[in-house]
Design a protein around this motif. Structure first.
Motif, PDB file in Angstrom:
ATOM      1  N   MET A 106       0.847  -1.209   0.000  1.00 44.30           N
ATOM      2  CA  MET A 106       0.000   0.000   0.000  1.00 44.30           C
ATOM      3  C   MET A 106       0.875   1.250   0.000  1.00 44.30           C
ATOM      4  N   LEU A 107       0.672   2.110  -0.972  1.00 47.06           N
ATOM      5  CA  LEU A 107       1.427   3.364  -1.039  1.00 47.06           C
ATOM      6  C   LEU A 107       0.582   4.490  -0.442  1.00 47.06           C
ATOM      7  N   VAL A 108       1.189   5.257   0.471  1.00 48.26           N
ATOM      8  CA  VAL A 108       0.495   6.421   1.037  1.00 48.26           C
ATOM      9  C   VAL A 108       1.281   7.674   0.644  1.00 48.26           C
ATOM     10  N   LEU A 109       0.547   8.670   0.141  1.00 44.71           N
ATOM     11  CA  LEU A 109       1.162   9.966  -0.160  1.00 44.71           C
ATOM     12  C   LEU A 109       0.843  10.883   1.021  1.00 44.71           C
ATOM     13  N   GLY A 110       1.902  11.293   1.734  1.00 43.44           N
ATOM     14  CA  GLY A 110       1.719  12.108   2.942  1.00 43.44           C
ATOM     15  C   GLY A 110       2.135  13.548   2.701  1.00 43.44           C
ATOM     16  N   ASP A 166       9.495  11.205  -8.282  1.00 43.29           N
ATOM     17  CA  ASP A 166      10.667  10.583  -7.640  1.00 43.29           C
ATOM     18  C   ASP A 166      10.382   9.139  -7.239  1.00 43.29           C
ATOM     19  N   ALA A 167       9.135   8.883  -6.855  1.00 45.84           N
ATOM     20  CA  ALA A 167       8.770   7.520  -6.437  1.00 45.84           C
ATOM     21  C   ALA A 167       8.507   6.628  -7.644  1.00 45.84           C
ATOM     22  N   GLY A 168       8.437   7.244  -8.820  1.00 45.10           N
ATOM     23  CA  GLY A 168       8.191   6.473 -10.047  1.00 45.10           C
ATOM     24  C   GLY A 168       6.775   5.930 -10.091  1.00 45.10           C
ATOM     25  N   CYS A 169       5.835   6.669  -9.527  1.00 47.78           N
ATOM     26  CA  CYS A 169       4.468   6.144  -9.577  1.00 47.78           C
ATOM     27  C   CYS A 169       3.481   7.206 -10.054  1.00 47.78           C
ATOM     28  N   ALA A 170       2.319   6.733 -10.435  1.00 45.22           N
ATOM     29  CA  ALA A 170       1.251   7.634 -10.894  1.00 45.22           C
ATOM     30  C   ALA A 170       0.304   7.884  -9.731  1.00 45.22           C
ATOM     31  N   LEU A 171      -0.488   8.924  -9.867  1.00 44.43           N
ATOM     32  CA  LEU A 171      -1.454   9.253  -8.807  1.00 44.43           C
ATOM     33  C   LEU A 171      -2.362   8.053  -8.518  1.00 44.43           C
ATOM     34  N   SER A 172      -2.699   7.336  -9.586  1.00 46.46           N
ATOM     35  CA  SER A 172      -3.626   6.210  -9.408  1.00 46.46           C
ATOM     36  C   SER A 172      -2.993   5.037  -8.641  1.00 46.46           C
ATOM     37  N   ASP A 173      -1.649   5.037  -8.500  1.00 47.40           N
ATOM     38  CA  ASP A 173      -1.003   3.965  -7.724  1.00 47.40           C
ATOM     39  C   ASP A 173      -1.132   4.186  -6.217  1.00 47.40           C
ATOM     40  N   ILE A 174      -1.467   5.427  -5.846  1.00 47.14           N
ATOM     41  CA  ILE A 174      -1.517   5.749  -4.412  1.00 47.14           C
ATOM     42  C   ILE A 174      -2.788   5.160  -3.809  1.00 47.14           C
ATOM     43  N   GLY A 175      -2.586   4.442  -2.676  1.00 49.54           N
ATOM     44  CA  GLY A 175      -3.732   3.768  -2.055  1.00 49.54           C
ATOM     45  C   GLY A 175      -4.480   4.657  -1.077  1.00 49.54           C
ATOM     46  N   ALA A 176      -3.786   5.654  -0.502  1.00 54.53           N
ATOM     47  CA  ALA A 176      -4.435   6.548   0.469  1.00 54.53           C
ATOM     48  C   ALA A 176      -3.617   7.820   0.596  1.00 54.53           C
ATOM     49  N   PHE A 177      -4.278   8.867   1.091  1.00 55.10           N
ATOM     50  CA  PHE A 177      -3.619  10.168   1.238  1.00 55.10           C
ATOM     51  C   PHE A 177      -3.693  10.596   2.705  1.00 55.10           C
ATOM     52  N   ALA A 178      -2.599  11.204   3.181  1.00 53.72           N
ATOM     53  CA  ALA A 178      -2.564  11.656   4.576  1.00 53.72           C
ATOM     54  C   ALA A 178      -2.025  13.073   4.606  1.00 53.72           C
ATOM     55  N   ALA A 179      -2.450  13.849   5.593  1.00 51.07           N
ATOM     56  CA  ALA A 179      -1.910  15.206   5.755  1.00 51.07           C
ATOM     57  C   ALA A 179      -1.938  15.595   7.221  1.00 51.07           C
ATOM     58  N   THR A 180      -0.964  16.385   7.633  1.00 51.71           N
ATOM     59  CA  THR A 180      -0.967  16.929   8.997  1.00 51.71           C
ATOM     60  C   THR A 180      -2.142  17.892   9.122  1.00 51.71           C
ATOM     61  N   ASN A 181      -2.954  17.720  10.191  1.00 49.39           N
ATOM     62  CA  ASN A 181      -4.052  18.685  10.396  1.00 49.39           C
ATOM     63  C   ASN A 181      -3.959  19.379  11.749  1.00 49.39           C
ATOM     64  N   ARG A 182      -2.928  19.024  12.570  1.00 49.27           N
ATOM     65  CA  ARG A 182      -2.790  19.647  13.882  1.00 49.27           C
ATOM     66  C   ARG A 182      -1.478  19.262  14.512  1.00 49.27           C
ATOM     67  N   PRO A 183      -0.854  20.008  15.365  1.00 46.80           N
ATOM     68  CA  PRO A 183      -1.029  21.436  15.542  1.00 46.80           C
ATOM     69  C   PRO A 183      -0.122  22.175  14.560  1.00 46.80           C
TER      70      PRO A 183
END
Ligand code: KG4
Ligand code: ZN
Length: 348
Positions: A1-5, A65-82
């Motif tokens: 599973m690839l996660v784009l953070g 850089d990761a050699g992948c397409a957006l569609s290869d990403i299984g989930a997305f994460a982002a800092t939301n606090r603090p």
């Protein structure tokens, strides 16, 4: 599973692709330091504008850089606090929008949990251990029993460690960011050039059962900025190198003194550090000297803000089947970690 953070809580626009919460396929950090340097601190308005300009190219580069397409990403994460509200909202909204468009899960991540997870990216570290989280905005010592299970044993009652480095560097015109320049200058100075006071244990002890594991930086900051004469050893010339070395020595001692008390209290012998101040060479040397402890530091690049640590935590939530609701928002603060009042509470 690839996660784009994504990480945009302060002045770094960062994105990274991480496989299975461990293997970093790419990590792109666009630093805004040159834009904030002239103000000797982060200007929130500039920070959010730069995030807005850079987030798309940074995301594209992370995928490339990761050699992948957006569609290869299984989930997305982002800092939301603090963090800075305007900055957090850029990464959070961007990541939620692509996740929604791609019909993939989204996970909102606590920046402090991400800093702690940074050390897990390149090795397996068994729980429980003591966490030392030291950044520009927070300083705390905690007992860690899982990636999101943290008992705060002691926290700063005033300034964060990195904030003290930054303010002292700003006052003496040493450069920006303060922690990095003080660390460098200190290598040419003598730590005995000044003998700065340590926080009063009796006062900290009054904070509660483990108040003696708390931290305080305002006294050291005031002493280094306003009362240098009082604490200076006249045998040493008053050079920037000597000021940096003496300040750094005291700043690190404040951390190790409380940390070693937490070791004695809990019997835990593994310490995992995270956050920008974990890059400090004196702190690393002081902990390495305790050969009875196993001290784990993330690689320098992963101490300061980056997207890989966010992707890593995101993956851990996903493995438990947890995702964030689409209406999840950002918070500038997480509750102040007052050790007496908050002891036993998890980071929310
Ligand atoms: O974790 P970080 O990148 O951002 C926050 O979450 O705050 O930490 C930035 C802080 C700044 O205060 C910076 O001066 C400090 O980490 N820092 C250091 C060093 N490198 C960065 N402090 C001491 N020694 C260093 N080598
Ligand atoms: Zn940080």
């Amino acid at each position: 599973m690839l996660v784009l953070g994504f990480e945009t809580s302060c002045d770094e626009t960062a994105a990274a692709v991480v496989e299975d919460g461990k293997r970093i396929l790419s990590s792109v950090v666009a630093t805004q330091i040159p834009f904030h340097r002239q103000f000797s601190g982060v200007v929130p308005e500039i920070a959010s504008r730069k995030h807005t300009e850079w987030i798309l190219p940074v995301a594209r580069k992370a995928l490339g850089d990761a050699g992948c397409a957006l569609s290869d990403i299984g989930a997305f994460a982002a800092t939301n606090r603090p963090g800075l509200m305007g900055s957090l909202l850029v990464g959070l909204t961007f990541a939620k929008t692509i996740a929604w468009g791609e019909r993939k899960p989204f996970i909102a991540v606590n920046h402090m949990l991400a800093h702690l997870y940074a050390a897990h990216l390149d090795r397996d570290i068994p729980y429980p251990y003591l966490g030392l989280l030291v950044s520009g905005g927070h300083s705390l010592i905690c007992k860690v029993t899982g990636f999101d299970e943290i008992e705060v044993l002691g926290a700063t009652v005033d300034d964060a460690a990195g904030e003290a480095f930054d303010k002292v560097a700003k006052f003496y015109g040493l450069g920006y960011p303060g922690g990095v320049v003080i660390d460098k200058l200190a290598q040419g100075g003598n730590p005995r050039a000044a003998r700065f006071p340590m926080p009063n244990l009796k006062t900290l002890g009054k904070l509660g059962a483990r108040g003696h594991c708390s931290l305080s930086y305002s006294g050291l900051k005031t002493a280094a900025i306003n009362q240098l004469d009082r604490f200076w050893n006249p045998e040493f010339p008053r050079t920037n190198e000597n000021i940096a070395a003496a300040f750094q020595e005291a700043a690190v001692k404040i951390l190790t003194r409380s940390l070693f008390r937490a070791v004695d209290d809990t019997g835990l012998t593994t310490v995992v550090a995270g956050g920008g101040v974990a890059a400090n060479s004196r702190l690393r040397a002081a902990l390495a000297a305790r050969t009875d402890l196993t001290c784990v530091f993330p690689p320098l690049k992963l101490c300061t803000d980056n997207g890989a640590m966010v992707a890593g935590v995101g993956y851990q939530y996903l493995s438990r089947g947890e995702t964030s609701p689409w209406d999840v928002s950002a918070s500038a603060r997480i509750p102040a970690f007052k050790p007496a009042a908050r002891r036993g509470k998890e980071l929310p």
